[in-house]
Design a protein around this motif. Sequence first.
Motif, PDB file in Angstrom:
ATOM      1  N   LYS A  28       0.828  -1.218   0.000  1.00 46.71           N
ATOM      2  CA  LYS A  28       0.000   0.000   0.000  1.00 46.71           C
ATOM      3  C   LYS A  28       0.862   1.268   0.000  1.00 46.71           C
ATOM      4  O   LYS A  28       0.509   2.282  -0.591  1.00 46.71           O
ATOM      5  N   PHE A  29       2.026   1.224   0.667  1.00 38.95           N
ATOM      6  CA  PHE A  29       2.823   2.443   0.830  1.00 38.95           C
ATOM      7  C   PHE A  29       3.670   2.782  -0.393  1.00 38.95           C
ATOM      8  O   PHE A  29       4.314   3.817  -0.430  1.00 38.95           O
ATOM      9  N   VAL A  30       3.670   1.882  -1.396  1.00 38.82           N
ATOM     10  CA  VAL A  30       4.548   2.112  -2.552  1.00 38.82           C
ATOM     11  C   VAL A  30       3.873   3.021  -3.572  1.00 38.82           C
ATOM     12  O   VAL A  30       2.770   2.721  -4.047  1.00 38.82           O
ATOM     13  N   LYS A  31       4.528   4.129  -3.892  1.00 35.78           N
ATOM     14  CA  LYS A  31       4.079   4.948  -5.017  1.00 35.78           C
ATOM     15  C   LYS A  31       4.909   4.534  -6.224  1.00 35.78           C
ATOM     16  O   LYS A  31       6.145   4.531  -6.163  1.00 35.78           O
ATOM     17  N   GLN A  32       4.226   4.175  -7.307  1.00 34.01           N
ATOM     18  CA  GLN A  32       4.953   3.798  -8.527  1.00 34.01           C
ATOM     19  C   GLN A  32       5.177   5.050  -9.359  1.00 34.01           C
ATOM     20  O   GLN A  32       4.224   5.647  -9.854  1.00 34.01           O
ATOM     21  N   TYR A  33       6.442   5.453  -9.481  1.00 33.90           N
ATOM     22  CA  TYR A  33       6.769   6.668 -10.225  1.00 33.90           C
ATOM     23  C   TYR A  33       6.838   6.408 -11.720  1.00 33.90           C
ATOM     24  O   TYR A  33       6.968   7.333 -12.514  1.00 33.90           O
ATOM     25  N   MET A  34       6.800   5.146 -12.115  1.00 31.78           N
ATOM     26  CA  MET A  34       6.590   4.776 -13.531  1.00 31.78           C
ATOM     27  C   MET A  34       5.996   3.382 -13.549  1.00 31.78           C
ATOM     28  O   MET A  34       6.056   2.648 -12.557  1.00 31.78           O
ATOM     29  N   LYS A  35       5.403   3.033 -14.685  1.00 33.30           N
ATOM     30  CA  LYS A  35       4.849   1.686 -14.831  1.00 33.30           C
ATOM     31  C   LYS A  35       5.903   0.859 -15.547  1.00 33.30           C
ATOM     32  O   LYS A  35       5.779   0.533 -16.732  1.00 33.30           O
ATOM     33  N   GLY A  36       6.975   0.574 -14.832  1.00 30.05           N
ATOM     34  CA  GLY A  36       8.150  -0.051 -15.442  1.00 30.05           C
ATOM     35  C   GLY A  36       7.862  -1.375 -16.127  1.00 30.05           C
ATOM     36  O   GLY A  36       8.382  -1.647 -17.216  1.00 30.05           O
ATOM     37  N   ALA A  37       7.018  -2.206 -15.498  1.00 32.09           N
ATOM     38  CA  ALA A  37       6.760  -3.533 -16.082  1.00 32.09           C
ATOM     39  C   ALA A  37       6.129  -3.386 -17.459  1.00 32.09           C
ATOM     40  O   ALA A  37       6.532  -4.077 -18.411  1.00 32.09           O
ATOM     41  N   SER A  38       5.154  -2.482 -17.602  1.00 30.67           N
ATOM     42  CA  SER A  38       4.499  -2.298 -18.909  1.00 30.67           C
ATOM     43  C   SER A  38       5.486  -1.744 -19.925  1.00 30.67           C
ATOM     44  O   SER A  38       5.510  -2.180 -21.087  1.00 30.67           O
ATOM     45  N   VAL A  39       6.309  -0.779 -19.496  1.00 33.64           N
ATOM     46  CA  VAL A  39       7.282  -0.178 -20.427  1.00 33.64           C
ATOM     47  C   VAL A  39       8.236  -1.259 -20.950  1.00 33.64           C
ATOM     48  O   VAL A  39       8.494  -1.356 -22.155  1.00 33.64           O
ATOM     49  N   VAL A  40       8.732  -2.087 -20.035  1.00 33.23           N
ATOM     50  CA  VAL A  40       9.694  -3.121 -20.429  1.00 33.23           C
ATOM     51  C   VAL A  40       9.005  -4.153 -21.333  1.00 33.23           C
ATOM     52  O   VAL A  40       9.534  -4.545 -22.386  1.00 33.23           O
ATOM     53  N   LYS A  41       7.808  -4.586 -20.939  1.00 34.70           N
ATOM     54  CA  LYS A  41       7.117  -5.618 -21.730  1.00 34.70           C
ATOM     55  C   LYS A  41       6.824  -5.110 -23.143  1.00 34.70           C
ATOM     56  O   LYS A  41       6.985  -5.841 -24.122  1.00 34.70           O
ATOM     57  N   GLU A  42       6.377  -3.842 -23.235  1.00 28.80           N
ATOM     58  CA  GLU A  42       6.068  -3.283 -24.567  1.00 28.80           C
ATOM     59  C   GLU A  42       7.335  -3.207 -25.408  1.00 28.80           C
ATOM     60  O   GLU A  42       7.316  -3.532 -26.603  1.00 28.80           O
ATOM     61  N   ALA A  43       8.445  -2.793 -24.802  1.00 29.04           N
ATOM     62  CA  ALA A  43       9.700  -2.670 -25.554  1.00 29.04           C
ATOM     63  C   ALA A  43      10.160  -4.039 -26.048  1.00 29.04           C
ATOM     64  O   ALA A  43      10.550  -4.191 -27.226  1.00 29.04           O
ATOM     65  N   VAL A  44      10.092  -5.049 -25.188  1.00 34.67           N
ATOM     66  CA  VAL A  44      10.574  -6.373 -25.587  1.00 34.67           C
ATOM     67  C   VAL A  44       9.625  -6.985 -26.624  1.00 34.67           C
ATOM     68  O   VAL A  44      10.074  -7.659 -27.563  1.00 34.67           O
ATOM     69  N   ALA A  45       8.315  -6.706 -26.507  1.00 32.96           N
ATOM     70  CA  ALA A  45       7.361  -7.213 -27.502  1.00 32.96           C
ATOM     71  C   ALA A  45       7.631  -6.571 -28.866  1.00 32.96           C
ATOM     72  O   ALA A  45       7.594  -7.250 -29.908  1.00 32.96           O
ATOM     73  N   SER A  46       7.937  -5.259 -28.871  1.00 31.66           N
ATOM     74  CA  SER A  46       8.243  -4.573 -30.142  1.00 31.66           C
ATOM     75  C   SER A  46       9.479  -5.185 -30.782  1.00 31.66           C
ATOM     76  O   SER A  46       9.523  -5.425 -31.998  1.00 31.66           O
TER      77      SER A  46
END
Length: 243
Positions: free
Chosen positions: A208-226
Motif C-alpha cells: 500500500k505504501f509504494v508509489k509507482q513513479y513509472m509503470k516499469g513492467a508495462s514499459v519493459v514488456k512493450e519494448a521487448v514485444a516490439s
Amino acid sequence: MITAYDALFARLFQESADILLVGDSLNMSFGGNPDTLSATMDQMIYHTHAVCKGAPDTFVICDMPFGTYIDEKTALHNALRVYQETRADAVKIEGGANKAHLVKYLVDNGIAVCGHIGLLPQSVRAEGGYKVKGKSEEEALSLIADAQAIEKAGAFIIVIEGVKADVAARVAQSISVPLIGIGAGNGVDGQVLVFSDMLGLYEPFVPKFVKQYMKGASVVKEAVASYANEVQSRAFPDENYVY
Ligand code: KIV
C-alpha cells in the motif's frame, strides 16, 4: 535513500540519491524468492561490490542477511567481510532493543551501523506475516524504546518500516539520528523505497505504501514485444543498424 542491487541502476540513481541501500529485498525481486530469508552474505557482497562500482561517490549501505548477525562474533566476522570485500560505508541490521548489544559491538569495532525497526521482513515467518506496527500505545512506546536503544548503542541512522505515521513521527522526535521511513508516513527525516517497487517493475505484490513513479513492467514488456515483433518481421535490424 533508494535500494540498488547492481552497477547499472546504481549509476542511474547516484545523481538523485543521498544513500544507496543494497537491501536483502533483492532476494525477492531479483532472486525470485517469496521472502528475504534465504539471502546469503556472498550474494550481498557480490551485489554491494557492484553497487559501489556503479556509484563510487555515493554512500552505500549493505544489508546483513538473516542469520548473519546471530551473535557478536558472527556479526563482526560478516560485517568485516563487507568492509574487506566491498567499498560499502555501512551495514544494516534488523531489530530494536534486543539487538542493541550487536550494534554496540559492531560500532565499537569500527563498523558504521544502520538500524532497522518496526516491521522486520526477516521476522516474517516468526511473526506469521508482515504486520504493521504502532497500532497501540504499548507498541508505540516499544518502538520509541527500540530506536533509543540502538541510537545509544551507536547506530548513525535508523530505518523504520511499516509503522503508523503518527507513531513514526513520535519516534523521529525521540532520537537525534536520522529516521528513514518506508511505509511510515512523512513525519520522519527521510524516505527509502525498493527501486523495483517505485519503478513499477515488481508485479507480484505492490504494498500500500509504494508509489509507482513509472509503470516499469508495462514499459519493459512493450519494448521487448516490439523487439520480438520486429525480429520476426525482419524490420530489425534495418540499414541503420548494420555494418
Ligand atoms: O531490504 C530492503 O530493501 C530493506 C528496505 C525495505 C528498507 O531493508
